[in-house]
Scaffold this active site. Structure first.
Site, PDB file in Angstrom:
ATOM      1  N   TRP A 101      46.313  45.499  41.290  1.00  0.00           N
ATOM      2  CA  TRP A 101      45.965  44.202  40.684  1.00  0.00           C
ATOM      3  C   TRP A 101      47.085  43.706  39.792  1.00  0.00           C
ATOM      4  CZ3 TRP A 101      42.747  42.040  43.572  1.00  0.00           C
ATOM      5  CH2 TRP A 101      41.644  42.721  44.110  1.00  0.00           C
ATOM      6  N   ASP A 171      44.139  41.638  31.954  1.00  0.00           N
ATOM      7  CA  ASP A 171      43.068  41.579  32.954  1.00  0.00           C
ATOM      8  C   ASP A 171      42.103  42.716  32.625  1.00  0.00           C
ATOM      9  OD1 ASP A 171      41.439  41.828  35.169  1.00  0.00           O
ATOM     10  OD2 ASP A 171      43.065  41.918  36.637  1.00  0.00           O
ATOM     11  N   LYS A 195      32.381  42.815  38.234  1.00  0.00           N
ATOM     12  CA  LYS A 195      32.513  44.257  38.083  1.00  0.00           C
ATOM     13  C   LYS A 195      31.507  44.784  37.056  1.00  0.00           C
ATOM     14  CE  LYS A 195      35.921  43.885  40.898  1.00  0.00           C
ATOM     15  NZ  LYS A 195      37.333  43.756  40.682  1.00  0.00           N
TER      16      LYS A 195
HETATM   17  C1  LIG Z   1      38.414  43.067  41.347  1.00  0.00           C
HETATM   18  C2  LIG Z   1      39.591  42.860  40.485  1.00  0.00           C
HETATM   19  C3  LIG Z   1      40.417  41.728  40.618  1.00  0.00           C
HETATM   20  C4  LIG Z   1      40.184  40.674  41.657  1.00  0.00           C
HETATM   21  O1  LIG Z   1      39.055  39.969  41.407  1.00  0.00           O
HETATM   22  P1  LIG Z   1      38.637  38.688  42.271  1.00  0.00           P
HETATM   23  O2  LIG Z   1      37.575  38.076  41.436  1.00  0.00           O
HETATM   24  O3  LIG Z   1      38.170  39.190  43.591  1.00  0.00           O
HETATM   25  O4  LIG Z   1      39.841  37.824  42.392  1.00  0.00           O
HETATM   26  C5  LIG Z   1      41.467  41.599  39.731  1.00  0.00           C
HETATM   27  N1  LIG Z   1      41.711  42.513  38.775  1.00  0.00           N
HETATM   28  C6  LIG Z   1      40.953  43.611  38.642  1.00  0.00           C
HETATM   29  C7  LIG Z   1      41.267  44.590  37.566  1.00  0.00           C
HETATM   30  C8  LIG Z   1      39.874  43.820  39.487  1.00  0.00           C
HETATM   31  O5  LIG Z   1      39.122  44.924  39.341  1.00  0.00           O
END
Ligand SMILES: *Cc1c(COP(=O)(O)O)cnc(C)c1O
Length: 360
Positions: A101, A171, A195
């Site tokens: 990511w 993030d 998540k």
């Molecule tokens: C799942 C995830 C993403 C991507 O998320 P989307 O909403 O599908 O774009 C980005 N960063 C992390 C840390 C993730 O776990």
């Protein structure tokens, strides 16, 4: 009806209480005679829902007044572009590469300016968090970027990097609301909610006000400017209304559970059950260096692909589902987010013990 223990990395398990409440309100939200799905986002009723969600999130995370909370769309991945478009005034940013990511975010930023990879753990398949106490931070960096919890590899920053005064952008998709956080250490915190917080379709951005400006990169679309959404309190256009409503319920659930310090306590307890077993197991092995272990995502292997597949299949038959590792790394991964009850983790370990006996 029978519910399984869902170890999916995302979209993931939500508190059953929240789902039941939403079910109860499905046809008639608090006497409005309609579902939240059917409601104008300009109505007084919806305005209360989004305002209350923001207020509860601010309470839980102790968000200072000089930060805006934005409920946006496009998932976490949309932020990979939105961050450089809005923050790269000098067209320079430093990225710490701790997994796929972070790498995706870094690649996207290269479209807009000079994105430097100033540290990486790719040399050991992202199984650890690099030492970030004295990194070569660029003098003209607009921000330093991290992915705080690495969903795929199961690592988490235990101390934030020393950014040498530069704005920290994080993030937090897979560790959102899993433990207390000092918001003032960041310029921008964001996470896709699917998540740990709610249904897919919402991304929450918590951003310090001085970073919200008209001065974005040329050609930045109106919809991709933080200012557009900040000025309109996340109601510039139709927001992901139903998703925000569910997030609001999860915030209330967390409050009722005792807030983020209580969440952390429970999460540590759950993770310990699993890690302790992995450390003593002859068959299963955790793949992450101990001091980098995530409380949320726990990858493990047997070292034998066929046995891994057998485990995933037999676990599913016992109601322990979505334990297959990410398609790029194989093995297994148990995601044990806030809403995973402790019984789920105990059941999993019980089953792992039984599997080890039968296949060890
Ligand atoms: C799942 C995830 C993403 C991507 O998320 P989307 O909403 O599908 O774009 C980005 N960063 C992390 C840390 C993730 O776990």
């Amino acid at each position: 009806m029978s519910r399984v223990y869902n170890f999916s990395a995302g979209p993931a398990v939500l508190p059953e209480e929240v789902l039941r409440e939403a079910a109860d309100e499905m046809l008639d939200y608090q006497g409005s005679g309609m579902s939240v799905m059917e409601m104008s986002h300009r109505s007084k009723t919806y305005d209360n829902i989004i305002k209350e969600a923001e207020k509860d999130l601010r309470d839980i995370m102790n968000i200072p007044d000089n930060y805006k909370v934005l409920f946006l769309q496009g998932g976490a991945s949309q932020q990979f572009a939105m961050i450089p478009m809005n923050l790269m005034k000098n067209k320079v940013a430093d990225y710490i590469i701790t997994g796929q990511w972070a790498k995706k975010a870094w690649k996207e930023a290269q479209i807009y300016g000079k994105a430097n990879a100033i540290a990486s753990s790719e040399d050991k398949t992202f199984s650890y968090i690099p030492d970030c106490s004295d990194l070569p931070i660029s003098e003209d960096a607009d921000y330093v970027y991290i992915c705080e919890n690495n969903t795929i590899y199961g690592t988490k920053f235990k101390t934030l990097p020393n950014t040498k005064g530069k704005t920290l952008v994080a993030d937090v998709s897979s560790c959102f609301l899993s433990e207390p956080v000092d918001v003032t250490k960041y310029g921008l915190i964001y996470g896709g909610v699917q998540k740990n917080v709610g249904p897919a379709g919402v991304v929450i951005v918590i951003i310090r006000e001085d970073l919200i400006t008209e001065d974005t990169l040329p050609m930045t679309p109106t919809m991709l400017k933080y200012k557009t959404h900040a000025d309109a309190d996340s109601l510039y256009n139709t927001p992901p209304a139903y998703g925000i409503y569910i997030c609001g319920k999860v915030f209330k659930w967390i409050k009722k559970m005792g807030g983020l310090s209580k969440m952390k306590e429970i999460n540590e307890k759950k993770a310990k059950i699993l890690y302790d077993f992995l450390d003593g197991s002859k068959l299963f092995k955790g793949t992450v260096e101990k001091d980098s272990r995530s409380l949320m995502n726990v990858p493990f292997v047997t070292g034998n692909e066929e046995l891994d597949a057998k485990f995933v299949k037999e676990a599913a038959a016992e109601g322990l589902v979505s334990l297959k590792g990410h398609r790029t790394v194989g093995g297994m991964r148990a995601s044990i987010y806030n809403a995973m009850p402790i019984e789920g983790v105990e059941k999993l370990v019980e089953f792992m013990k039984k599997f080890e006996k039968e296949n060890g």
